[in-house]
Write a protein that holds these residues in place. Structure first.
Motif, PDB file in Angstrom:
ATOM      1  N   THR A  96       0.848  -1.188   0.000  1.00 13.39           N
ATOM      2  CA  THR A  96       0.000   0.000   0.000  1.00 13.39           C
ATOM      3  C   THR A  96       0.885   1.239   0.000  1.00 13.39           C
ATOM      4  N   PHE A  97       0.349   2.336  -0.500  1.00 10.88           N
ATOM      5  CA  PHE A  97       1.021   3.629  -0.451  1.00 10.88           C
ATOM      6  C   PHE A  97      -0.069   4.692  -0.476  1.00 10.88           C
ATOM      7  N   TYR A  98       0.317   5.937  -0.274  1.00 12.12           N
ATOM      8  CA  TYR A  98      -0.660   7.011  -0.193  1.00 12.12           C
ATOM      9  C   TYR A  98      -0.545   7.955  -1.374  1.00 12.12           C
ATOM     10  N   CYS A  99      -1.688   8.456  -1.811  1.00  7.39           N
ATOM     11  CA  CYS A  99      -1.748   9.418  -2.903  1.00  7.39           C
ATOM     12  C   CYS A  99      -1.082  10.712  -2.445  1.00  7.39           C
ATOM     13  N   ALA A 140      -1.728  13.594  -3.644  1.00  4.41           N
ATOM     14  CA  ALA A 140      -2.679  14.700  -3.751  1.00  4.41           C
ATOM     15  C   ALA A 140      -3.766  14.651  -2.672  1.00  4.41           C
ATOM     16  N   CYS A 141      -4.427  13.501  -2.505  1.00  2.52           N
ATOM     17  CA  CYS A 141      -5.564  13.422  -1.571  1.00  2.52           C
ATOM     18  C   CYS A 141      -5.225  12.682  -0.281  1.00  2.52           C
ATOM     19  N   ASP A 142      -4.028  12.085  -0.205  1.00  5.71           N
ATOM     20  CA  ASP A 142      -3.530  11.379   0.987  1.00  5.71           C
ATOM     21  C   ASP A 142      -4.377  10.160   1.365  1.00  5.71           C
ATOM     22  N   LYS A 143      -5.095   9.579   0.395  1.00  3.35           N
ATOM     23  CA  LYS A 143      -5.841   8.341   0.661  1.00  3.35           C
ATOM     24  C   LYS A 143      -4.975   7.143   0.297  1.00  3.35           C
ATOM     25  N   GLU A 144      -5.229   6.026   0.962  1.00  2.00           N
ATOM     26  CA  GLU A 144      -4.442   4.813   0.775  1.00  2.00           C
ATOM     27  C   GLU A 144      -4.791   4.132  -0.549  1.00  2.00           C
ATOM     28  N   ILE A 145      -3.756   3.689  -1.256  1.00  2.00           N
ATOM     29  CA  ILE A 145      -3.895   2.966  -2.524  1.00  2.00           C
ATOM     30  C   ILE A 145      -3.321   1.575  -2.309  1.00  2.00           C
ATOM     31  N   HIS A 146      -4.046   0.550  -2.742  1.00  2.00           N
ATOM     32  CA  HIS A 146      -3.639  -0.844  -2.550  1.00  2.00           C
ATOM     33  C   HIS A 146      -3.168  -1.443  -3.874  1.00  2.00           C
ATOM     34  N   VAL A 147      -2.050  -2.163  -3.833  1.00  2.00           N
ATOM     35  CA  VAL A 147      -1.527  -2.857  -5.011  1.00  2.00           C
ATOM     36  C   VAL A 147      -2.090  -4.272  -5.000  1.00  2.00           C
TER      37      VAL A 147
END
Length: 63
Positions: A31-34, A36-43
């Motif tokens: 996972t990492f964070y955007c 721009a919006c600081d929301k979590e992104i899942h791979v």
């Protein structure tokens, strides 16, 4: 699921595009964070592709 061509990422939350550092360390489950919006992104998955130009003989030396 949306396939991405790293190092550029399009956030699935805010749709902003940004460049990602250390993308080569990602694996399924990361996972990492955007930025721009600081929301979590899942791979979900990672596909590694290596492209090359191969030939039976070496290229001739330039004259």
């Amino acid at each position: 699921m949306s396939w991405q061509d790293f190092p550029m990422i399009v956030c699935p939350h805010c749709l902003k595009e940004f460049q990602m550092d250390d993308y080569y360390d990602l694996s399924a489950g990361s996972t990492f964070y955007c930025g721009a919006c600081d929301k979590e992104i899942h791979v979900w998955a990672v596909d590694t592709t290596l492209s090359g130009d191969i030939q039976a003989e070496a290229e001739p030396e330039p004259a």
